[in-house]
Design an enzyme around this catalytic site. Structure first.
Site, mmCIF file in Angstrom:
data_model
loop_
_atom_site.group_PDB
_atom_site.id
_atom_site.type_symbol
_atom_site.label_atom_id
_atom_site.label_comp_id
_atom_site.label_asym_id
_atom_site.label_seq_id
_atom_site.Cartn_x
_atom_site.Cartn_y
_atom_site.Cartn_z
ATOM 1 N N ARG A 173 0.825 -1.213 0.000
ATOM 2 C CA ARG A 173 0.000 0.000 0.000
ATOM 3 C C ARG A 173 0.860 1.265 0.000
ATOM 4 O O ARG A 173 0.339 2.368 0.029
ATOM 5 C CB ARG A 173 -0.955 -0.011 1.195
ATOM 6 C CG ARG A 173 -0.277 0.055 2.548
ATOM 7 C CD ARG A 173 -1.216 -0.431 3.645
ATOM 8 N NE ARG A 173 -2.366 0.428 3.822
ATOM 9 C CZ ARG A 173 -2.433 1.434 4.671
ATOM 10 N NH1 ARG A 173 -1.387 1.736 5.419
ATOM 11 N NH2 ARG A 173 -3.523 2.155 4.788
ATOM 12 N N ARG A 177 5.106 7.082 -6.934
ATOM 13 C CA ARG A 177 4.575 7.866 -8.050
ATOM 14 C C ARG A 177 5.692 8.331 -8.973
ATOM 15 O O ARG A 177 6.751 8.753 -8.509
ATOM 16 C CB ARG A 177 3.839 9.100 -7.531
ATOM 17 C CG ARG A 177 2.739 8.744 -6.563
ATOM 18 C CD ARG A 177 1.639 9.774 -6.555
ATOM 19 N NE ARG A 177 0.710 9.434 -5.493
ATOM 20 C CZ ARG A 177 0.665 10.046 -4.322
ATOM 21 N NH1 ARG A 177 1.479 11.054 -4.078
ATOM 22 N NH2 ARG A 177 -0.190 9.664 -3.408
ATOM 23 N N ARG A 250 1.200 -4.238 17.433
ATOM 24 C CA ARG A 250 2.307 -3.346 17.747
ATOM 25 C C ARG A 250 1.732 -2.161 18.496
ATOM 26 O O ARG A 250 0.632 -1.696 18.198
ATOM 27 C CB ARG A 250 3.026 -2.870 16.477
ATOM 28 C CG ARG A 250 3.885 -3.927 15.842
ATOM 29 C CD ARG A 250 5.074 -4.304 16.684
ATOM 30 N NE ARG A 250 6.127 -3.276 16.635
ATOM 31 C CZ ARG A 250 7.198 -3.288 17.420
ATOM 32 N NH1 ARG A 250 7.344 -4.212 18.340
ATOM 33 N NH2 ARG A 250 8.118 -2.338 17.289
ATOM 34 N N ARG A 281 9.205 8.954 13.958
ATOM 35 C CA ARG A 281 8.898 10.260 13.379
ATOM 36 C C ARG A 281 8.701 11.305 14.468
ATOM 37 O O ARG A 281 8.472 10.967 15.637
ATOM 38 C CB ARG A 281 7.656 10.194 12.479
ATOM 39 C CG ARG A 281 6.394 9.685 13.134
ATOM 40 C CD ARG A 281 5.273 9.572 12.111
ATOM 41 N NE ARG A 281 4.088 8.910 12.655
ATOM 42 C CZ ARG A 281 2.974 8.691 11.981
ATOM 43 N NH1 ARG A 281 2.882 9.071 10.711
ATOM 44 N NH2 ARG A 281 1.944 8.088 12.528
ATOM 45 N N GLU A 301 7.487 9.622 18.234
ATOM 46 C CA GLU A 301 6.702 8.389 18.220
ATOM 47 C C GLU A 301 7.636 7.179 18.274
ATOM 48 O O GLU A 301 8.441 6.975 17.367
ATOM 49 C CB GLU A 301 5.851 8.367 16.944
ATOM 50 C CG GLU A 301 4.695 7.414 16.953
ATOM 51 C CD GLU A 301 3.776 7.634 15.759
ATOM 52 O OE1 GLU A 301 3.774 6.768 14.869
ATOM 53 O OE2 GLU A 301 3.089 8.686 15.700
ATOM 54 N N TYR A 349 -6.516 -3.203 10.081
ATOM 55 C CA TYR A 349 -6.063 -1.816 10.023
ATOM 56 C C TYR A 349 -7.012 -1.024 9.148
ATOM 57 O O TYR A 349 -7.127 -1.256 7.949
ATOM 58 C CB TYR A 349 -4.637 -1.708 9.482
ATOM 59 C CG TYR A 349 -4.158 -0.268 9.494
ATOM 60 C CD1 TYR A 349 -3.647 0.289 10.656
ATOM 61 C CD2 TYR A 349 -4.282 0.530 8.374
ATOM 62 C CE1 TYR A 349 -3.251 1.610 10.692
ATOM 63 C CE2 TYR A 349 -3.890 1.860 8.394
ATOM 64 C CZ TYR A 349 -3.375 2.388 9.557
ATOM 65 O OH TYR A 349 -2.997 3.703 9.596
ATOM 66 N N ASP A 351 -8.311 2.863 7.887
ATOM 67 C CA ASP A 351 -8.229 4.310 7.865
ATOM 68 C C ASP A 351 -9.569 4.856 8.362
ATOM 69 O O ASP A 351 -10.577 4.141 8.390
ATOM 70 C CB ASP A 351 -7.944 4.825 6.446
ATOM 71 C CG ASP A 351 -6.507 4.588 6.028
ATOM 72 O OD1 ASP A 351 -5.618 4.651 6.903
ATOM 73 O OD2 ASP A 351 -6.264 4.333 4.826
#
Length: 369
Positions: A173, A177, A250, A281, A301, A349, A351
């Site tokens: 995923r 580009r 996790r 991050r 994080e 998972y 979104d």
């Protein structure tokens, strides 16, 4: 005992809140309970120095569904934020998602043909025909140079495993580009709620009974009796008292800091991709809403192994856990008066737009629409 509610909804995150809203609109009486001291689940924002801090990690709303977009815009106006993070590898910054800017930074390639040729050359050197693991899949997508600097360390920190031991589908995923476009998502509708996600949740739950600091399992039989049906959005294995074993996740640990300056890193997110940096991050929250406050809030994080005392964030959808979930799913299907929904109950998972769509669909089914 006389039923007080039509639905007792366990969890005030997006699935529970959307489902409660639809049922309430249809005239059904709902009770929403949550063990945390706030509603909204992981999209909850904490206001610090006038900045909406994404307490459980950054959430960027994006969808191609006009139905979902129109639905959320009933409750709060969204800004035009576009997620364009950077990657920091040993002090050098690279554009994300992987696009022509990134490839130019690595190889000086200026056309899609040049970039594709470079990636094909690196695939050929390693003789990858059919990717067998995450490492091989990533190299097939972006070449070895990009993989070694921007994917390997980050991924191994994120999952706590060697990239060769992770399944290939995890990386599929990943956006790649061959255009000069730093927008992480291609979705037609994107943005952040103006004033934070709490406005969305407050709108969804307006006029609905909500009990916080309330653990369903401490009084499970009482809550079961209070509703004609229970809508459960927690961990599916916990619902069944882990009788078949524990599903793996996790987890994350967040370290936030308020800084006495207006701008720390100039962007909402920078990923730290080398293995030696312990966090994945740094988020600077004010950039989600184009803040002009005198101070700023940053969050580091840190991925970590999950245990039952930690928050579960990412399901480990490998073969072993998927098989165990399917066994729990069969138990869930035998529960006549319990609806299971959301990221934890479905061990999936999601979104945000996917959770909302799932809750809308489930509510429509319940209402016979």
């Amino acid at each position: 005992m006389k039923t007080k509610y039509d639905y007792v909804i366990v969890g005030s995150g997006l699935f529970g809140a959307v489902f409660a809203y639809k049922m309430n609109q249809a005239g059904h009486k709902c009770l929403v309970i949550d063990k945390r001291d706030h509603q909204g689940g992981n999209i909850y924002c904490e206001n610090v120095e006038g900045i909406n801090v994404h307490k459980y990690g950054p959430h960027i709303f994006h969808t191609n569904s006009k139905e979902v977009w129109d639905f959320v815009n009933q409750f709060v106006e969204f800004n035009h934020f576009r997620y364009s993070p950077l990657a920091n590898y040993k002090g050098t910054l690279y554009n994300l998602p992987f696009n022509m800017h990134t490839f130019y930074q690595f190889w000086g390639t200026q056309t899609p043909e040049e970039a594709k040729q470079k990636i094909e050359e690196q695939k050929a050197e390693l003789n990858i025909k059919k990717p067998q693991n995450l490492e091989e899949q990533a190299i097939s997508l972006v070449g070895n140079d990009v993989y070694e600097r921007l994917i390997k360390g980050y991924t191994e920190k994120q999952w706590g495993r060697n990239a060769k031991d992770l399944p290939s589908f995890i990386i599929k995923r990943l956006p790649v580009r061959y255009t000069y476009d730093n927008n992480y998502f291609n979705d037609k509708y994107q943005g952040i709620p103006i004033g934070g996600y709490n406005k969305l949740i407050d709108g969804l739950l307006e006029g609905i009974d909500v009990q916080l600091n309330t653990d369903y399992f401490e009084n499970k039989s009482s809550f079961d009796e209070m509703g004609t049906k229970v809508v459960y959005t927690g961990k599916i294995d916990e619902f069944f008292d882990y009788q078949l074993g524990y599903l793996n996740y996790r987890s994350l640990r967040f370290e936030s800091e308020t800084l006495d300056k207006a701008n720390h890193q100039g962007i909402a997110a920078i990923n730290y991709t080398e293995r030696e940096v312990p966090y994945t991050r740094i988020i600077e929250h004010k950039h989600f809403e184009y803040g002009t406050q005198d101070k700023t809030v940053i969050t580091k994080e840190y991925p970590q192994e999950w245990d039952k005392d930690k928050e579960p964030y990412y399901p480990v959808n490998d073969e072993t856990n998927s098989s165990l979930y399917n066994r729990y799913k069969k138990l869930a299907e035998a529960e006549n008066n319990v609806i299971f929904g959301g990221r934890l109950a479905e061990y999936k998972y999601y979104d945000m737009h996917q959770v909302i769509a799932s809750a809308l669909k489930r509510a429509e089914k319940e209402l016979g629409l």
